[in-house]
Design an enzyme around this catalytic site. Sequence first.
Site, PDB file in Angstrom:
ATOM      1  N   VAL A 280      38.131  39.858  42.219  1.00 51.04           N
ATOM      2  CA  VAL A 280      36.889  40.035  41.459  1.00 51.04           C
ATOM      3  C   VAL A 280      37.213  39.928  39.969  1.00 51.04           C
ATOM      4  O   VAL A 280      37.925  40.768  39.418  1.00 51.04           O
ATOM      5  CB  VAL A 280      36.250  41.404  41.762  1.00 51.04           C
ATOM      6  CG1 VAL A 280      34.998  41.594  40.909  1.00 51.04           C
ATOM      7  CG2 VAL A 280      35.925  41.523  43.241  1.00 51.04           C
TER       8      VAL A 280
ATOM      9  N   CYS B  99      37.660  36.458  37.194  1.00 52.42           N
ATOM     10  CA  CYS B  99      38.616  35.375  37.036  1.00 52.42           C
ATOM     11  C   CYS B  99      38.741  35.011  35.560  1.00 52.42           C
ATOM     12  O   CYS B  99      38.629  33.855  35.168  1.00 52.42           O
ATOM     13  CB  CYS B  99      38.212  34.178  37.898  1.00 52.42           C
ATOM     14  SG  CYS B  99      39.557  33.036  38.206  1.00 52.42           S
TER      15      CYS B  99
ATOM     16  N   VAL C 156      43.536  37.420  33.284  1.00 53.90           N
ATOM     17  CA  VAL C 156      44.451  37.925  34.313  1.00 53.90           C
ATOM     18  C   VAL C 156      44.094  37.363  35.689  1.00 53.90           C
ATOM     19  O   VAL C 156      44.975  36.929  36.444  1.00 53.90           O
ATOM     20  CB  VAL C 156      44.463  39.471  34.331  1.00 53.90           C
ATOM     21  CG1 VAL C 156      45.373  39.984  35.436  1.00 53.90           C
ATOM     22  CG2 VAL C 156      44.924  40.010  32.981  1.00 53.90           C
ATOM     23  N   GLY C 157      42.800  37.361  36.010  1.00 55.33           N
ATOM     24  CA  GLY C 157      42.372  36.831  37.306  1.00 55.33           C
ATOM     25  C   GLY C 157      42.837  35.403  37.525  1.00 55.33           C
ATOM     26  O   GLY C 157      43.349  35.054  38.600  1.00 55.33           O
TER      27      GLY C 157
ATOM     28  N   GLY D 127      52.386  45.758  31.574  1.00 54.81           N
ATOM     29  CA  GLY D 127      52.231  44.356  31.975  1.00 54.81           C
ATOM     30  C   GLY D 127      53.103  44.007  33.166  1.00 54.81           C
ATOM     31  O   GLY D 127      52.975  44.604  34.233  1.00 54.81           O
TER      32      GLY D 127
ATOM     33  N   GLY E 157      46.933  35.418  18.252  1.00 55.64           N
ATOM     34  CA  GLY E 157      46.292  35.807  19.502  1.00 55.64           C
ATOM     35  C   GLY E 157      46.838  37.091  20.092  1.00 55.64           C
ATOM     36  O   GLY E 157      46.601  37.402  21.255  1.00 55.64           O
TER      37      GLY E 157
ATOM     38  N   ASP F 169      44.905  52.502  23.399  1.00 56.54           N
ATOM     39  CA  ASP F 169      45.393  51.771  24.571  1.00 56.54           C
ATOM     40  C   ASP F 169      46.670  52.414  25.107  1.00 56.54           C
ATOM     41  O   ASP F 169      46.822  52.642  26.311  1.00 56.54           O
ATOM     42  CB  ASP F 169      45.651  50.303  24.174  1.00 56.54           C
ATOM     43  CG  ASP F 169      46.340  49.522  25.272  1.00 56.54           C
ATOM     44  OD1 ASP F 169      45.664  49.118  26.226  1.00 56.54           O
ATOM     45  OD2 ASP F 169      47.575  49.328  25.172  1.00 56.54           O
TER      46      ASP F 169
ATOM     47  N   LYS G 174      47.652  54.482  28.810  1.00 56.08           N
ATOM     48  CA  LYS G 174      48.833  54.176  29.627  1.00 56.08           C
ATOM     49  C   LYS G 174      49.734  55.400  29.804  1.00 56.08           C
ATOM     50  O   LYS G 174      50.221  55.658  30.900  1.00 56.08           O
ATOM     51  CB  LYS G 174      49.607  53.021  28.987  1.00 56.08           C
ATOM     52  CG  LYS G 174      48.836  51.696  29.028  1.00 56.08           C
ATOM     53  CD  LYS G 174      49.517  50.650  28.152  1.00 56.08           C
ATOM     54  CE  LYS G 174      48.789  49.321  28.178  1.00 56.08           C
ATOM     55  NZ  LYS G 174      49.293  48.401  27.128  1.00 56.08           N
TER      56      LYS G 174
END
Lengths: 427, 427
Positions: free
Chosen positions: A8, A10, A13-14, A133, A186, A200, A204
């Site tokens: 679910v 895309c 990551v998908g 990751g 990026g 973030d 984690k």
Amino acid sequence: MSFKVGIVGCGTVGSGVVKLLLENGPFIEKRIGRKVEIAFVSDLNPEKVISLGVPKEKVYTDAFKAIKEVECDTVVELIGGTTTAKRIIEEALSNKRHVVTANKALLADYGNELFKMAKEKGVSLKFEASVGGGIPVIKALREGLVGNRIERIYGIINGTANFILTQMTQKGLSFEEALKLAQENGYAEADPTLDVEGFDAAHKIAILSSLAFCRWVKTENVFVDGISKLTPLDIEIAKEEFGYSVKLLAVAKEVDGSLEVRVHPTMIPEEHILSSVNGVFNACLIEGDFVGETLYYGKGAGQKPTASAVVSDIVDLAVGNSFSIPECLFRDGSLPIKEPDQFVSSFYLRFTAVDRPGVLAKIALILGKYQISIKMALQRSIDFNGGVPVVMTTHPAKKRDIDLAVKEIDQLDVILKPTFVCMIEEL
Amino acid sequence: MSFKVGIVGCGTVGSGVVKLLLENGPFIEKRIGRKVEIAFVSDLNPEKVISLGVPKEKVYTDAFKAIKEVECDTVVELIGGTTTAKRIIEEALSNKRHVVTANKALLADYGNELFKMAKEKGVSLKFEASVGGGIPVIKALREGLVGNRIERIYGIINGTANFILTQMTQKGLSFEEALKLAQENGYAEADPTLDVEGFDAAHKIAILSSLAFCRWVKTENVFVDGISKLTPLDIEIAKEEFGYSVKLLAVAKEVDGSLEVRVHPTMIPEEHILSSVNGVFNACLIEGDFVGETLYYGKGAGQKPTASAVVSDIVDLAVGNSFSIPECLFRDGSLPIKEPDQFVSSFYLRFTAVDRPGVLAKIALILGKYQISIKMALQRSIDFNGGVPVVMTTHPAKKRDIDLAVKEIDQLDVILKPTFVCMIEEL
């Protein structure tokens, strides 16, 4: 019998997961003796999915419909966010499908109820990609170190912040210049708040410390401070005068029966291996009572590394690896969280003061009043924001006392700017 | 129902496993929701086992008797060696017990038949502690990176050698002095050959590369060279002139359709994170096509770290983790092993020459004859074994050509000692 995967979302990551399963699928089958097959891919942009090589009949735009209609063993949630993503995971679990997710924000805030639901339904909820990751750090912590009482976790777990700090360190850039470079490459979002202010990393470390210390840690339990107030001068002084490098460090450790969980710029000894973690790389140091120090290093973000982690969860499920979260998380939770003002640490303090005799004495007097013992002090005769930088490191002190002292010092008329405070970890 | 463990061999590692299970057993049970229980401990010195707190009725001196008579789920082989240890593992497997071992030499040489036997009997043979001590590197490679084609492995996987090299680097000690220090600290055996000549690392890289590349690699397939010919001068020149550090590196990589597996002193860029792996610490860099570079770091030996790894295998079995070795190892094996003389690398050459004009030219002439292109050359005017050191680095060249050229150079009357040759890996 093949193992069937419904994907679910895309996006970045998908797409990576789809590519990995298509490219390395035959190779994975050779390794595990079982075929891992895409059952469906759901995305609002079906053309994009088809262009990756997924047969049209497996492409859906309605994830809920796909989960209900298509036979599959596991649902992989990769849309992010905490609203629809949560509903999708609940839908999958209630249909007794295993779930794999990379959604750290969702787990940090709703992990408790989602894992309970998975347990009730007799399925697994796996999340290797949520931290670090491509680095298999969840697996290392949960499985590889399962025999250990975990004593400390130190993580460089935000690649954006680490890229910025590396640029500031190696090229002497200001925070703003380094951030711009990160955005151009990026590595940073247009709004970089989540990354550079430490939120973030807080998601984690909340996940890692929940697993390590058998009590749910939520994002709100994590003390957070970002890197935007740091200057290249601080980095230079830390290195040249004290032998420290500066990292946005996530820390979790049990101290005197309570749990300290925090994310903030931290000075660490330059010769420690964590200081060699540069650029967008992540690393996690985990110390256990039997294993001692271990460290896990790799790319903490990006399409392909994250896909690698998602696929490791899928394959775990395909071969029947039943490791889930610690059982005690469903029962315990008594370990108290330490309040930030109770943290004890050595500190680096950088004052911006007028260049006049007696300034050092005024600062020292206030520090003394709060029982803060100075380890080293130095003043540089350079122009710094219209004054001169006065830098001190302290012996271990309570954060509360430091905060009170700095507040009082910042009210002195010889102090020109808010003082920069940074914790020191000797590791 | 508790998971029952029989331990064969209660030496350093065995005692550590017993201690871990007794100390952290309740904690492990809280994590996995299942009790892990010692069924028996077999050792030639039963008093020692009893002194650890194991009830007398669980202590055996005859391992074979214990395996036959005592009900248990897994047998942990920790006696080492390749004769009795092999028989014990075979006995356990034929009784359909899972087996956990730390025996790298046994696996490197007999893994093929032992894993086949385990498969036939429907049980698992696990071996996390065989490589990297407490670092969960087998788990990372087999499970965490299962979606990746593995491209390269670089391991610092012998703590003794790394301790010696670190002492030589940081204190300028000779190999002999550093070895003595290692022996005094209990980091090296009285006969250090296995460690310093690279054979221990060869066992380990044979295991890692078998898992990574889906073909059995035996110790005899590994090119091995030790660190005893290295001098502090080489380390100093490598660092100061070329920016390299020197490590005993285990390397496995697929190059042009064949597999290169080797262990030898290697110069690597000083700024690479592997260069920060010092003392008795181990680290393994594993690069996959999706995940990119990952690194695993920790204590590669010692009672408690090794016990941590053994217990992770035991717990894996207790929770039903069925990950075993790659299925393809039972079928494939077509990837050819590259012959050492076909290795292509940059080289560091240190000649010991008489201090006379024309020496450099004579050396260069012979290198040229073998098509070896010099990258950098330098001569230091210091006394070195009665001559002067002449050092060169080359552009990539075939090891065969280097060996032939050095053989010819060493016959020149201006060369006083055998030339020291070291491969360079840019990582």
